[in-house]
Motif scaffolding. Structure first.
Motif, PDB file in Angstrom:
ATOM      1  N   PHE A  94      33.027  40.555  37.603  1.00  0.00           N
ATOM      2  CA  PHE A  94      34.146  41.485  37.587  1.00  0.00           C
ATOM      3  C   PHE A  94      35.257  41.027  38.531  1.00  0.00           C
ATOM      4  O   PHE A  94      36.439  40.996  38.174  1.00  0.00           O
ATOM      5  CB  PHE A  94      33.652  42.878  37.986  1.00  0.00           C
ATOM      6  CG  PHE A  94      34.669  43.959  37.787  1.00  0.00           C
ATOM      7  CD1 PHE A  94      34.795  44.594  36.560  1.00  0.00           C
ATOM      8  CD2 PHE A  94      35.498  44.353  38.820  1.00  0.00           C
ATOM      9  CE1 PHE A  94      35.746  45.589  36.376  1.00  0.00           C
ATOM     10  CE2 PHE A  94      36.440  45.348  38.639  1.00  0.00           C
ATOM     11  CZ  PHE A  94      36.564  45.972  37.416  1.00  0.00           C
ATOM     12  N   GLY A  95      34.893  40.666  39.759  1.00  0.00           N
ATOM     13  CA  GLY A  95      35.888  40.220  40.729  1.00  0.00           C
ATOM     14  C   GLY A  95      36.634  38.984  40.274  1.00  0.00           C
ATOM     15  O   GLY A  95      37.806  38.800  40.609  1.00  0.00           O
ATOM     16  N   SER A  96      35.979  38.132  39.485  1.00  0.00           N
ATOM     17  CA  SER A  96      36.642  36.921  39.008  1.00  0.00           C
ATOM     18  C   SER A  96      37.779  37.240  38.048  1.00  0.00           C
ATOM     19  O   SER A  96      38.838  36.614  38.088  1.00  0.00           O
ATOM     20  CB  SER A  96      35.623  35.994  38.325  1.00  0.00           C
ATOM     21  OG  SER A  96      34.671  35.529  39.239  1.00  0.00           O
ATOM     22  N   VAL A  97      37.560  38.213  37.162  1.00  0.00           N
ATOM     23  CA  VAL A  97      38.626  38.601  36.228  1.00  0.00           C
ATOM     24  C   VAL A  97      39.803  39.169  37.008  1.00  0.00           C
ATOM     25  O   VAL A  97      40.963  38.816  36.761  1.00  0.00           O
ATOM     26  CB  VAL A  97      38.106  39.625  35.200  1.00  0.00           C
ATOM     27  CG1 VAL A  97      39.247  40.079  34.283  1.00  0.00           C
ATOM     28  CG2 VAL A  97      36.981  39.020  34.366  1.00  0.00           C
ATOM     29  N   MET A 129      35.704  44.308  49.508  1.00  0.00           N
ATOM     30  CA  MET A 129      34.713  43.354  50.019  1.00  0.00           C
ATOM     31  C   MET A 129      33.598  43.109  49.005  1.00  0.00           C
ATOM     32  O   MET A 129      33.010  42.027  48.960  1.00  0.00           O
ATOM     33  CB  MET A 129      34.120  43.868  51.326  1.00  0.00           C
ATOM     34  CG  MET A 129      35.078  43.848  52.501  1.00  0.00           C
ATOM     35  SD  MET A 129      35.411  42.177  53.099  1.00  0.00           S
ATOM     36  CE  MET A 129      33.873  41.813  53.938  1.00  0.00           C
ATOM     37  N   ARG A 130      33.287  44.116  48.191  1.00  0.00           N
ATOM     38  CA  ARG A 130      32.274  43.922  47.153  1.00  0.00           C
ATOM     39  C   ARG A 130      32.751  42.897  46.129  1.00  0.00           C
ATOM     40  O   ARG A 130      31.956  42.107  45.621  1.00  0.00           O
ATOM     41  CB  ARG A 130      31.967  45.243  46.436  1.00  0.00           C
ATOM     42  CG  ARG A 130      31.372  46.327  47.324  1.00  0.00           C
ATOM     43  CD  ARG A 130      30.835  47.474  46.471  1.00  0.00           C
ATOM     44  NE  ARG A 130      29.578  47.094  45.855  1.00  0.00           N
ATOM     45  CZ  ARG A 130      29.134  47.535  44.696  1.00  0.00           C
ATOM     46  NH1 ARG A 130      29.881  48.370  43.980  1.00  0.00           N
ATOM     47  NH2 ARG A 130      27.970  47.156  44.217  1.00  0.00           N
ATOM     48  N   MET A 131      34.042  42.942  45.815  1.00  0.00           N
ATOM     49  CA  MET A 131      34.581  42.010  44.826  1.00  0.00           C
ATOM     50  C   MET A 131      34.975  40.671  45.426  1.00  0.00           C
ATOM     51  O   MET A 131      34.852  39.632  44.783  1.00  0.00           O
ATOM     52  CB  MET A 131      35.790  42.649  44.126  1.00  0.00           C
ATOM     53  CG  MET A 131      35.427  43.763  43.180  1.00  0.00           C
ATOM     54  SD  MET A 131      36.837  44.295  42.177  1.00  0.00           S
ATOM     55  CE  MET A 131      37.700  45.305  43.370  1.00  0.00           C
ATOM     56  N   PRO A 320      27.534  41.572  37.517  1.00  0.00           N
ATOM     57  CA  PRO A 320      27.890  41.031  38.844  1.00  0.00           C
ATOM     58  C   PRO A 320      29.329  41.351  39.227  1.00  0.00           C
ATOM     59  O   PRO A 320      30.235  41.274  38.399  1.00  0.00           O
ATOM     60  CB  PRO A 320      27.668  39.525  38.678  1.00  0.00           C
ATOM     61  CG  PRO A 320      27.729  39.268  37.212  1.00  0.00           C
ATOM     62  CD  PRO A 320      27.222  40.505  36.554  1.00  0.00           C
ATOM     63  N   LEU A 321      29.531  41.703  40.494  1.00  0.00           N
ATOM     64  CA  LEU A 321      30.867  42.046  40.978  1.00  0.00           C
ATOM     65  C   LEU A 321      31.587  40.928  41.722  1.00  0.00           C
ATOM     66  O   LEU A 321      32.782  40.727  41.518  1.00  0.00           O
ATOM     67  CB  LEU A 321      30.793  43.286  41.883  1.00  0.00           C
ATOM     68  CG  LEU A 321      31.291  44.579  41.254  1.00  0.00           C
ATOM     69  CD1 LEU A 321      30.314  45.060  40.202  1.00  0.00           C
ATOM     70  CD2 LEU A 321      31.474  45.642  42.309  1.00  0.00           C
ATOM     71  N   PRO A 322      30.924  40.206  42.634  1.00  0.00           N
ATOM     72  CA  PRO A 322      31.664  39.257  43.487  1.00  0.00           C
ATOM     73  C   PRO A 322      32.382  38.179  42.692  1.00  0.00           C
ATOM     74  O   PRO A 322      31.829  37.600  41.748  1.00  0.00           O
ATOM     75  CB  PRO A 322      30.570  38.658  44.376  1.00  0.00           C
ATOM     76  CG  PRO A 322      29.463  39.652  44.357  1.00  0.00           C
ATOM     77  CD  PRO A 322      29.494  40.258  42.987  1.00  0.00           C
ATOM     78  N   ALA A 323      33.625  37.925  43.080  1.00  0.00           N
ATOM     79  CA  ALA A 323      34.405  36.857  42.453  1.00  0.00           C
ATOM     80  C   ALA A 323      33.786  35.500  42.784  1.00  0.00           C
ATOM     81  O   ALA A 323      33.111  35.332  43.802  1.00  0.00           O
ATOM     82  CB  ALA A 323      35.848  36.912  42.945  1.00  0.00           C
ATOM     83  N   LEU A 324      34.051  34.540  41.926  1.00  0.00           N
ATOM     84  CA  LEU A 324      33.529  33.178  42.100  1.00  0.00           C
ATOM     85  C   LEU A 324      34.681  32.189  41.955  1.00  0.00           C
ATOM     86  O   LEU A 324      34.576  31.196  41.241  1.00  0.00           O
ATOM     87  CB  LEU A 324      32.440  32.898  41.060  1.00  0.00           C
ATOM     88  CG  LEU A 324      31.223  33.828  41.096  1.00  0.00           C
ATOM     89  CD1 LEU A 324      30.345  33.608  39.869  1.00  0.00           C
ATOM     90  CD2 LEU A 324      30.421  33.604  42.370  1.00  0.00           C
ATOM     91  N   LEU A 325      35.773  32.481  42.652  1.00  0.00           N
ATOM     92  CA  LEU A 325      36.992  31.697  42.488  1.00  0.00           C
ATOM     93  C   LEU A 325      37.320  30.825  43.695  1.00  0.00           C
ATOM     94  O   LEU A 325      37.986  29.803  43.550  1.00  0.00           O
ATOM     95  CB  LEU A 325      38.174  32.627  42.204  1.00  0.00           C
ATOM     96  CG  LEU A 325      38.063  33.499  40.944  1.00  0.00           C
ATOM     97  CD1 LEU A 325      39.206  34.500  40.898  1.00  0.00           C
ATOM     98  CD2 LEU A 325      38.062  32.634  39.698  1.00  0.00           C
TER      99      LEU A 325
END
Length: 346
Positions: A94-97, A129-131, A320-325
């Motif tokens: 989610f955070g990545s989008v 912080m979650r994202m 999953p929430l954390p971004a992977l960017l």
């Protein structure tokens, strides 16, 4: 190694956060867009979009961001179809989008690091912080009496002075808690009055916090105001001029005597702790204190309702929430650092 951690600017509305946004956007490595309105609503609606490991779900979320009536995506100058495609091809979280929007905005200016500014984020640091677990936060503080005076004059502010006073109290209280619980390299507070009185010194401290070299262009934010502040936001017209201390302390002429009395009675300890002097106004009237308490209670109850609804969603997180960017985000997830422009199919 140069940092790629996301930067969030927070604070009570009318604290000077737009000026700080422009100062950061003036840095050769950092891009901070005009305010958007999709991040918080998207997060609280995340259950409806499902697991972001599915490309179709990423597409639905990205299309809502790009086409939503109130998301402000159009003010970013990005190609909608290109953004949706990038989000679909990007990491499955989610955070990545969400982060792809800001990353794309930074790339529009040839910059490698992004930020975001929305005053009310001070209430949502945990959510952010979650994202974005490697995020850094800059909390800008301004004299609460000036914030209340300025809020009253805004065409978009539909609440009364009691809510405005409560808003500043909330911002200070959240800032105090965040400063106490977050690592020193994650949360940083500075005062508007110090920033406008000596921009270079304060910005050098800020750059040390975010891990960037100070650049003199940051002291001349008016040069990027035309690009980074939408023309229809006439209430930000001061950002098109020189950084000035002229508005500091103007509350004395802009507030009614009863409003000054209320501010100093209910905000007095907070004002003093932030190094603001009290004027010695008389005690606030009982009906004004009661109205303030009622407004503060309504705001507190609304926050708790939203928090409790979110806790229920967290019990069965849709994906999953954390971004992977960024390098830090990928390292935390146990993934290798990406090469430039590399994409990960979720």
């Amino acid at each position: 190694m140069q940092s790629d951690r996301p930067i969030f600017v927070v604070g009570c509305p009318r604290s000077g956060t737009t000026m700080l946004q422009l100062m950061l956007h003036s840095h050769p490595r950092i891009a901070v867009p005009p305010e958007t309105r999709f991040l918080v609503p998207a997060y609280f609606s995340r259950k409806s979009y499902g697991d972001m490991r599915q490309a179709e779900n990423r597409r639905r979320l990205a299309e809502w961001i790009a086409n939503g009536r109130n998301t402000k995506f159009r003010e970013l100058g990005l190609d909608k179809a290109e953004f949706v495609q990038t989000a679909m091809m990007g990491p499955g979280s989610f955070g990545s989008v969400i982060g792809t929007v800001f990353k794309s905005y930074a790339e529009r200016f040839g910059k490698s690091r992004w930020g975001d500014k929305r005053p009310s984020y001070f209430k949502h640091v945990d959510m952010l912080m979650r994202m974005f677990p490697d995020a850094q936060f800059i909390h800008l503080i301004r004299d609460g009496r000036d914030c209340v005076a300025s809020l009253k004059e805004m065409p978009w502010y539909t609440l009364d002075s009691f809510h405005a006073v409560s808003n500043w109290a909330e911002a200070i209280d959240f800032g105090t808690r965040n400063a106490r619980r977050l690592p020193a390299d994650t949360f940083f507070q500075l005062r508007y009055e110090d920033l406008t009185a000596d921009p270079e010194s304060e910005l050098r401290k800020l750059c040390a916090f975010i891990g960037e070299d100070y650049d003199p262009a940051m002291c001349e934010p008016r040069h990027v105001a035309r690009v980074a502040v939408p023309a229809h936001k006439v209430w930000h017209r001061n950002t098109h001029g020189e950084v000035t201390t002229a508005r500091s302390g103007s509350w004395a002429a802009r507030l009614e005597p009863w409003e000054i009395a209320l501010c100093e009675e209910v905000l007095g300890d907070r004002l003093v702790s932030c190094r603001y002097e009290l004027s010695g106004a008389p005690k606030a009237e009982r009906q004004h204190l009661s109205a303030y308490k009622a407004a503060a209670g309504k705001r507190r109850a609304a926050r708790w309702r939203k928090r409790n609804r979110d806790l229920l969603v967290r019990l069965r997180e849709p994906g999953p929430l954390p971004a992977l960017l960024t390098d830090g985000q990928r390292t935390r997830a146990g993934l290798p650092v990406q090469r430039p422009r590399e994409l990960v199919n979720g």
